[in-house]
Write an enzyme that holds these catalytic residues in place. Structure first.
Site, mmCIF file in Angstrom:
data_model
loop_
_atom_site.group_PDB
_atom_site.id
_atom_site.type_symbol
_atom_site.label_atom_id
_atom_site.label_comp_id
_atom_site.label_asym_id
_atom_site.label_seq_id
_atom_site.Cartn_x
_atom_site.Cartn_y
_atom_site.Cartn_z
ATOM 1 N N ARG B 53 0.742 -1.217 0.036
ATOM 2 C CA ARG B 53 0.177 -0.080 -0.128
ATOM 3 C C ARG B 53 0.930 1.341 -0.054
ATOM 4 N NH1 ARG B 53 -4.532 -1.586 1.448
ATOM 5 N NH2 ARG B 53 -3.535 -2.997 2.895
ATOM 6 N N LYS B 82 24.090 -7.796 1.060
ATOM 7 C CA LYS B 82 25.617 -8.277 1.283
ATOM 8 C C LYS B 82 26.341 -7.791 2.135
ATOM 9 C CE LYS B 82 25.322 -7.979 -3.996
ATOM 10 N NZ LYS B 82 25.671 -7.064 -4.822
ATOM 11 N N ARG B 103 11.292 2.425 3.966
ATOM 12 C CA ARG B 103 10.656 1.557 4.954
ATOM 13 C C ARG B 103 11.798 0.688 5.402
ATOM 14 N NH1 ARG B 103 5.011 -1.186 5.769
ATOM 15 N NH2 ARG B 103 4.306 0.911 5.909
#
Lengths: 152, 308
Positions: B53, B82, B103
């Site tokens: 969303r 990594k 995020r």
């Protein structure tokens, strides 16, 4: 010889160095460990009688005067302690441990998911309450009693 | 109001006037979209944790204003896998983009990224900590539904569900402290609103009152803000099923509801709002989700300096 009761020293006097008094008993060993170097002479008293605290701890570190970082750490683990600077067996300066507005790089965040526990990054805490001392992590924004933080 | 160049990390970083300016800008954009407003600008979306969303809504916002988008939505395909530090990832990306939306699963990651980045960082959710754009769109939705909020007249907002861990609740409550309102709460034992948030609201002169069930909440609220109950918060699965049943809203429960009541939810829902509620006049959660686009358009235009 004087008639009055002799003054008993519970902890050895030092010629030069720092005396940290009025430490909460449970924090005493932590203070000693944190502030002294491996080669320092350190004298420790725990659970001594105190008018102010009931019981207290005292730490005397010979030959060392605390720097700003050490004072900041002290404010976090033993807020309310007093510091005396000793030269030639005399107290040349005595002061209450100053409470800074923020603590930089002295403790680890108690929130295991805080980014500062997963990246090489300096920690920072803002004081949000004084008695008892509470701090908020600048990054994860969680507030903790200062006693929950582990020192770096 | 200078929001150009600002990072958007936590609602607490914004004043009442700044929040209102953002809402006004969003309303203006919703009225008349500006297709070339962000032409030539690039938004990087760094999603170290999946979120459909939030990411799609940011991308829709940027693309609809003429900007371009790059980034990743799968942490497995990023260099973090990594072992690259977040700080290094940001130092690289800030050279490719004009704004970064991020995020991250760790609390505080957005604040750290903002300290590294020379371009604005917008927090799209950092762990359990903050999700400011959700709060802005929640507030936009409430102010749109109840214009009296801005005029200083009191409205009643009820928070229901997991009020202990729900970051959207804490963050919206913080933002509502700028306005006149009354707060009701209804939560299972152990998931009540933490005392620090109650104290903060009361310090702003806002009454906070716990009500015993959703029925009382429905009867006396203007906004009922539902949240998801997460099974992992309940050690006993039987108890969870029992509590879940008592935190479920159905169309039948709304039969006698006051007509002005509106139900909001940050989504996704998982059963706490029955689908038969969708057709009632009280359902407003999909409109709320749609508001994510104009609010994020406004935020992008403001931090990129395309609007003042």
């Amino acid at each position: 010889m004087s008639e009055s009761a002799p003054r008993i020293r519970h902890v050895e006097a030092i010629a030069e160095g720092t005396v940290i008094d009025h430490i909460p008993p449970a924090a005493t060993l932590k203070v000693a460990q944190l502030l002294s170097g491996a080669a320092d002479q350190v004298f420790i008293g725990i659970n001594l009688r105190s008018e102010r605290l009931g019981r207290k701890g005292v730490v005397k570190i010979a030959g060392r005067e605390l720097d700003q970082r050490a004072l900041s750490s002290l404010a976090l683990i033993a807020p309310g302690a007093t510091v005396s600077i000793i030269r030639d067996y005399r107290v040349v300066r005595k002061f209450a441990v100053p409470l800074p507005e923020r603590f930089e790089q002295v403790a680890r965040c108690a929130n295991a998911n805080c980014i500062t526990n997963h990246e090489q990054w300096p920690t920072r805490f803002v004081v949000v309450g004084e008695r008892p001392l509470r701090v908020r992590c600048w990054y994860c924004e969680r507030a903790f009693p200062a006693s929950e933080l582990a020192l770096l | 109001m200078p929001l150009a160049g600002r990072h958007v990390i936590s609602v607490a970083d914004f004043t009442r006037d700044e929040i209102l300016h953002l809402l006004d800008t969003a309303a203006a954009i919703a009225q008349g979209p500006r297709r070339e407003l962000l032409a030539g600008k690039i938004m990087a979306t760094l999603f170290f944790e999946p979120s459909t969303r939030t990411r799609l809504s940011f991308e829709a916002a940027m693309l609809s204003l003429g900007g371009r988008v790059l980034g990743f939505s799968d942490p497995g395909s990023s260099s973090a896998r990594k072992g690259e530090s977040l700080a290094d990832t940001i130092r690289m990306v800030e050279r490719y983009a004009d704004v970064i939306v991020m995020r991250h699963p760790r609390d505080g990651a957005a604040r750290l990224a903002a300290e590294v980045s020379r371009v604005p960082v917008i927090n799209g959710g950092d762990g359990a900590n903050q999700h400011p754009t959700q709060t802005f769109l929640d507030l936009y939705t409430i102010a749109e539904l109840f214009p009296e909020l801005r005029a200083g007249r009191c409205i009643t907002v009820c928070f229901a569900g997991d009020l202990r861990y729900g970051r959207t609740v804490h963050s919206l409550l913080h933002a509502l402290c700028h306005f006149a309102c009354r707060i009701l709460t209804v939560a299972p034992r152990g998931l009540e609103l933490p005392e620090q948030y109650v104290a903060e609201a009361r310090a702003h002169g806002i009454a906070v009152e716990a009500v015993p069930s959703l029925h009382e909440a429905i009867a006396s609220s203007d906004v009922l803000y539902m949240t998801r109950l997460q099974e992992e918060r309940f050690p006993d699965p039987v108890e969870f099923e029992h509590i879940k049943a008592s935190y479920r809203i159905t169309a039948a429960m709304l039969a006698a509801a006051p007509p002005r009541l509106r139900i909001l939810h940050p989504l996704p829902r998982v059963g706490e709002i029955a689908t038969d509620v969708d057709a009632t006049l009280h359902a407003h959660y999909f409109a709320q989700a749609a508001n994510g686009v104009p609010v994020r358009q406004a935020l992008l235009a403001l931090v990129l300096g395309a609007l003042r």
